[in-house]
Write an enzyme that holds these catalytic residues in place. Sequence first.
Site, mmCIF file in Angstrom:
data_model
loop_
_atom_site.group_PDB
_atom_site.id
_atom_site.type_symbol
_atom_site.label_atom_id
_atom_site.label_comp_id
_atom_site.label_asym_id
_atom_site.label_seq_id
_atom_site.Cartn_x
_atom_site.Cartn_y
_atom_site.Cartn_z
ATOM 1 N N PRO A 166 0.785 -1.241 0.000
ATOM 2 C CA PRO A 166 0.000 0.000 0.000
ATOM 3 C C PRO A 166 0.816 1.289 0.000
ATOM 4 C CG PRO A 166 0.040 -0.917 2.208
ATOM 5 C CD PRO A 166 0.781 -1.893 1.334
ATOM 6 N N CYS A 167 1.481 1.551 -1.112
ATOM 7 C CA CYS A 167 2.208 2.816 -1.206
ATOM 8 C C CYS A 167 1.243 4.002 -1.210
ATOM 9 C CB CYS A 167 3.109 2.833 -2.441
ATOM 10 S SG CYS A 167 2.288 2.452 -3.992
#
Length: 215
Positions: A166-167
Site C-alpha cells: 500500500p504505497c
Amino acid sequence: MTMASDHRETAADRRAPAAVLEASLARAGGAGLELVFGFHRSPFGEALLLAEGRGLAGLGFVDGDREAALDDFRRRWPKARLAADAAATAAFARRVFDPAEWRADRPLLLAPVGSRFDLDVWRRLLDVAPGATTTYGEIARSLGRPSAARAVGGAVGRNPIAFVVPCHRVIGAGGALTGYHWGLPRKQAMLAFERSDSNGKERAFRLALEAHQIR
C-alpha cells in the site's frame, strides 16, 4: 524465504487483502523472469496483473491504453519474458479485489522484484494498517535510517504492486497526499475505501469512483 507479519484477523484486515512478501532480490533488467499477465476489472479502473509462479509480481492500472500499462512494466524489467494469460491471473485478481477473499489465515503470496532496500521498505508498507497513513520519514526511522527519507521515497515509487503493497498510504510530512504513480484520484479513492466501514464499502467505492472519474 517468506517474510510475514502477524496476521491475526481484525476488522482492519477486512479492509484490505492480507499478504506476505517473498524475498526476490533484483535481477538485472528482470533477467530470468517469466511472467504471465492479464487485464481485469477492479473498483479502481481496469487493472493489469502480472504473476510469477504462485506469487503476484506486479499490479498496475490502465488509463486508456493497455499497451502503455504493459510498457510501464517492460521498462521495469526489460529482460523479462511476458506472456498473456488472463486465466492464470484471474485468481490473483479475485484475491486482490474481492473482499470475501481477504482472509488473514490465507494471505496472498507476493513476489515483487527489487533491491534489498526496496524489499525492506515494501515490508514496512505492509505493516501500515488499512485506513492509516505514514510518511517517508517515519518509514526511514523504522528502518533505523532516519536520514534516508529521500531513498525511501524512491523505493515507494518503485513499488510494482499497487493497492496490495500500500504505497497509497504514504503521505508527505505535512499531510499532503503527494504524488502517486497511478494518479492522485486513484490514491484518494483507495484511502476513502479503506476508511469506510464494511457496510459502506460498496457505496464508498461508487462515490469515490464517480467523484474522481476513474473508469
